[in-house]
Design an enzyme around this catalytic site. Structure first.
Site, short mmCIF file in Angstrom:
data_model
loop_
_atom_site.label_atom_id
_atom_site.label_comp_id
_atom_site.label_asym_id
_atom_site.label_seq_id
_atom_site.Cartn_x
_atom_site.Cartn_y
_atom_site.Cartn_z
CB SER A 17 61.26 56.52 29.32
OG SER A 17 60.35 56.72 28.26
CE LYS A 68 64.78 62.75 21.54
NZ LYS A 68 63.98 63.95 21.82
CG ASN A 89 60.64 61.72 18.34
OD1 ASN A 89 60.26 61.48 17.20
ND2 ASN A 89 59.88 62.37 19.20
N GLY A 131 70.42 73.11 22.73
CA GLY A 131 70.72 71.68 22.72
C GLY A 131 69.76 70.93 21.79
NE ARG A 154 75.96 76.78 30.23
CZ ARG A 154 75.95 75.67 30.95
NH1 ARG A 154 75.89 75.74 32.26
NH2 ARG A 154 75.98 74.48 30.37
N GLY A 236 56.16 71.09 30.12
CA GLY A 236 56.25 70.32 28.88
C GLY A 236 55.47 69.02 28.86
P1 NDP Z 1 70.78 69.26 26.02
O1 NDP Z 1 71.69 68.67 27.05
O2 NDP Z 1 70.94 68.88 24.58
O3 NDP Z 1 70.87 70.88 26.09
C1 NDP Z 1 70.87 71.51 27.34
C2 NDP Z 1 70.74 73.03 27.15
O4 NDP Z 1 70.64 73.61 28.45
C3 NDP Z 1 71.95 73.67 26.48
O5 NDP Z 1 71.52 74.75 25.69
C4 NDP Z 1 72.76 74.17 27.70
O6 NDP Z 1 73.57 75.29 27.40
C5 NDP Z 1 71.64 74.59 28.61
N1 NDP Z 1 72.07 74.63 30.02
C6 NDP Z 1 72.36 73.57 30.80
N2 NDP Z 1 72.69 74.00 32.06
C7 NDP Z 1 72.61 75.35 32.04
C8 NDP Z 1 72.82 76.37 33.01
N3 NDP Z 1 73.18 76.07 34.27
N4 NDP Z 1 72.61 77.66 32.66
C9 NDP Z 1 72.24 77.98 31.39
N5 NDP Z 1 72.02 77.07 30.42
C10 NDP Z 1 72.22 75.76 30.73
O7 NDP Z 1 69.31 68.92 26.55
P2 NDP Z 1 67.98 68.80 25.67
O8 NDP Z 1 67.97 69.90 24.68
O9 NDP Z 1 67.82 67.41 25.17
O10 NDP Z 1 66.83 69.00 26.78
C11 NDP Z 1 66.54 70.28 27.34
C12 NDP Z 1 65.29 70.15 28.22
O11 NDP Z 1 64.15 69.87 27.42
C13 NDP Z 1 65.40 69.02 29.26
O12 NDP Z 1 64.91 69.52 30.49
C14 NDP Z 1 64.47 67.95 28.71
O13 NDP Z 1 63.87 67.18 29.73
C15 NDP Z 1 63.42 68.79 27.99
N6 NDP Z 1 62.72 68.06 26.89
C16 NDP Z 1 61.36 67.94 26.96
C17 NDP Z 1 60.67 67.31 25.94
C18 NDP Z 1 59.18 67.21 26.03
O14 NDP Z 1 58.57 66.45 25.24
N7 NDP Z 1 58.53 67.94 26.91
C19 NDP Z 1 61.35 66.72 24.78
C20 NDP Z 1 62.79 66.91 24.80
C21 NDP Z 1 63.43 67.55 25.85
P3 NDP Z 1 75.09 75.13 26.87
O15 NDP Z 1 75.02 74.98 25.38
O16 NDP Z 1 75.73 76.41 27.30
O17 NDP Z 1 75.67 73.92 27.56
#
Ligand code: NDP
Length: 268
Positions: A17, A68, A89, A131, A154, A236
């Site tokens: 973090s 969260k 958050n 996600g 996906r 981000g």
């Molecule tokens: P989640 O685990 O909730 O969601 C992950 C998402 O990525 C899902 O839609 C998943 O699809 C998809 N995914 C994972 N692997 C693959 C792959 N190989 N090919 C295609 N799709 C894939 O994660 P979060 O939503 O919490 O986080 C997503 C990103 O956002 C992270 O990198 C995180 O660090 C970033 N983030 C940044 C913030 C900021 O303030 N800048 C705040 C919050 C998050 P599926 O549904 O098919 O599994």
């Protein structure tokens, strides 16, 4: 030291973090004596931790994965955004010692886009991913009145879920046609597992803006894919800092200067 204002971030894992680094700089910039720590909290200890933290004089908490959603059960009051998202958050306490749950991810993204002159109103927006991060930014983007707000993921079942959840926000599935996308937001963690690719080449061009919610080294694979279309690429980091600044504002009623924040370790 004893008079410092107790703040923290909870998650599992939590070592990565950036919140302590960001908030300590906000504290220095605003002259507030804060003691902001990371707490590794596992799910079974979540409710007890939040209760004890505030009972022992804690002033505010940031909440990250995987808490969260479940942190909400400890709150007495939910902001309207949290009611909509089902996730928070930021936890704060009011003068009646009630715990308030808020979410600053969406406004953090909007603020960062505004700082970078990335327009959302009247633009065609595509969000990749369904996600937690995707869900937390959709309402804030929808409020900016984009021409189109589309989502692709996906796993199609998760798209269906989001279309229902946000049925009043005009969210649509990605339409494969030749209509260019103005702003593509990557809210997947796909690039973490190797090279990034998404089958939408026809709709991307040198005007498209690519915004990755990931930051630091984690953005490398997404940027490498995006670079074949456009030079307009952002990670981000700005959103991360802005969402922290809105949390800080919820606690202290002052929005800290975000322009000089140093994230020397922002590479995970
Ligand atoms: P989640 O685990 O909730 O969601 C992950 C998402 O990525 C899902 O839609 C998943 O699809 C998809 N995914 C994972 N692997 C693959 C792959 N190989 N090919 C295609 N799709 C894939 O994660 P979060 O939503 O919490 O986080 C997503 C990103 O956002 C992270 O990198 C995180 O660090 C970033 N983030 C940044 C913030 C900021 O303030 N800048 C705040 C919050 C998050 P599926 O549904 O098919 O599994």
């Amino acid at each position: 030291m004893g008079n410092q204002i107790k703040l923290g971030v909870i998650g599992d894992p939590i070592d990565h973090s950036m919140s302590p680094l960001i908030h300590s700089q906000f504290g220095e910039a605003t002259g507030l004596e804060i003691d902001f720590r990371s707490f590794h909290v596992v799910e079974r200890d979540l409710d007890k931790f939040i209760e004890s933290f505030f009972a022992d004089g804690g002033y505010g908490l940031n909440v990250t994965l995987p808490h969260k959603l479940n942190c909400i059960r400890s709150a007495d009051i939910l902001s309207s955004e949290v009611e909509l998202l089902g996730a928070a958050n930021t936890l704060s306490k009011n003068s009646n010692n009630q715990i308030i749950a808020s979410s600053t991810d969406g406004i953090g993204l909007i603020r960062d886009c505004s700082d970078k002159n990335i327009e959302i109103s009247n633009k065609r927006i595509l969000i990749l991913g369904a996600g937690g991060a995707s869900q937390s930014i959709i309402p804030a983007i929808a409020r900016m009145n984009p021409t189109k707000l589309m989502i692709d993921n996906r796993s199609p079942d998760k798209i269906e879920h989001l279309l229902k959840k946000y049925s009043s926000l005009g969210l649509q599935t990605l339409q494969h046609n030749n209509e260019p996308i103005d702003l593509l937001i990557n809210a997947t963690s796909a690039a973490l597992s190797g090279s990034f690719n998404w089958n939408i080449q026809n709709q991307l061009n040198e005007e498209t803006i690519f915004y990755d919610l990931s930051y630091g080294k984690a953005s490398a694979n997404f940027f490498s894919w995006a670079s074949q279309f456009s030079k307009n690429r952002f990670d981000g980091t700005g959103m991360l800092i802005a969402q922290a600044a809105f949390s800080f504002q919820l606690w202290f009623d002052t929005f800290p200067d975000t322009s000089n924040i140093k994230l020397s370790n922002a590479d995970d």
